[in-house]
Design a protein around this motif. Structure first.
Motif, PDB file in Angstrom:
ATOM      1  N   PRO A   2      50.855  54.703  39.272  1.00 32.50           N
ATOM      2  CA  PRO A   2      49.749  54.122  38.490  1.00 32.50           C
ATOM      3  C   PRO A   2      48.392  54.636  38.969  1.00 32.50           C
ATOM      4  CG  PRO A   2      51.242  52.410  39.262  1.00 32.50           C
ATOM      5  CD  PRO A   2      51.646  53.686  39.947  1.00 32.50           C
ATOM      6  N   CYS A  23      49.066  53.184  29.394  1.00 35.47           N
ATOM      7  CA  CYS A  23      49.517  51.796  29.401  1.00 35.47           C
ATOM      8  C   CYS A  23      48.690  50.987  30.402  1.00 35.47           C
ATOM      9  CB  CYS A  23      50.995  51.762  29.765  1.00 35.47           C
ATOM     10  SG  CYS A  23      51.684  50.110  29.787  1.00 35.47           S
ATOM     11  N   TYR A  24      48.063  49.918  29.911  1.00 32.84           N
ATOM     12  CA  TYR A  24      47.278  49.019  30.754  1.00 32.84           C
ATOM     13  C   TYR A  24      48.238  48.115  31.512  1.00 32.84           C
ATOM     14  CZ  TYR A  24      44.175  45.092  31.906  1.00 32.84           C
ATOM     15  OH  TYR A  24      43.481  44.107  32.548  1.00 32.84           O
ATOM     16  N   LEU A  25      48.132  48.097  32.838  1.00 37.43           N
ATOM     17  CA  LEU A  25      49.029  47.305  33.678  1.00 37.43           C
ATOM     18  C   LEU A  25      48.378  46.029  34.195  1.00 37.43           C
ATOM     19  CD1 LEU A  25      50.623  50.233  35.717  1.00 37.43           C
ATOM     20  CD2 LEU A  25      51.523  49.102  33.663  1.00 37.43           C
ATOM     21  N   TYR A  58      46.363  51.483  35.365  1.00 42.33           N
ATOM     22  CA  TYR A  58      46.894  52.122  34.158  1.00 42.33           C
ATOM     23  C   TYR A  58      48.031  53.054  34.528  1.00 42.33           C
ATOM     24  CZ  TYR A  58      42.887  50.405  31.601  1.00 42.33           C
ATOM     25  OH  TYR A  58      41.966  49.575  31.015  1.00 42.33           O
ATOM     26  N   GLU A  59      48.848  53.348  33.526  1.00 45.08           N
ATOM     27  CA  GLU A  59      49.902  54.332  33.681  1.00 45.08           C
ATOM     28  C   GLU A  59      49.653  55.448  32.663  1.00 45.08           C
ATOM     29  OE1 GLU A  59      54.524  54.039  33.008  1.00 45.08           O
ATOM     30  OE2 GLU A  59      53.846  52.805  34.698  1.00 45.08           O
ATOM     31  N   CYS A  91      49.101  53.307  44.605  1.00 45.41           N
ATOM     32  CA  CYS A  91      48.624  53.849  43.335  1.00 45.41           C
ATOM     33  C   CYS A  91      47.754  55.047  43.674  1.00 45.41           C
ATOM     34  CB  CYS A  91      47.846  52.806  42.534  1.00 45.41           C
ATOM     35  SG  CYS A  91      46.295  52.306  43.294  1.00 45.41           S
TER      36      CYS A  91
END
Length: 117
Positions: A2, A23-25, A58-59, A91
């Motif tokens: 991430p 993608c919002y984590l 984010y990813e 991350c």
């Protein structure tokens, strides 16, 4: 891995669109081993402090990450490096070498958005 963002790439900030369809984590905070330098138009995460910095996780896909590297001036201005979040999860984040941020004011709260308050 991430990607932790802490400034203009966060939701509602001017460069957020550069994350594309990453993608919002969720909201995240670094371990207490950083400083957040205020460079005026954007912040810089710097190793060696004692603050936790607030941001988002984010990813991104490889293409988005490559575009972000160009945007962040990686590896000349910022370097994408592994860091640890509060709680120990790994991350990556864009960090500025401490020597490049000398003389810049620090955001002691560790929160880019709170600097305006």
């Amino acid at each position: 891995m991430p990607l932790f963002v802490y400034g203009t790439l966060m939701r509602g900030e001017r460069s957020h669109g550069l994350l594309g369809r990453a993608c919002y984590l969720g909201v995240a905070r670094t371990a207490r081993s950083f400083e957040l330098a205020d460079l005026g138009a954007y912040p810089a995460l710097v190793r060696g402090g004692s603050n936790a910095v607030l941001g988002e996780l984010y990813e991104p896909d490889r293409e988005t990450l490559a575009s972000l590297d160009v945007y962040e001036g990686c590896p000349d201005l910022f370097r994408r490096e592994p860091i640890l979040l509060d709680g120990g999860a790994p991350c990556e984040a864009y960090l500025m070498p401490a020597g490049q941020a000398l003389g810049c004011p620090r955001i002691d709260s560790g929160d880019w958005r709170a600097r305006r308050r």
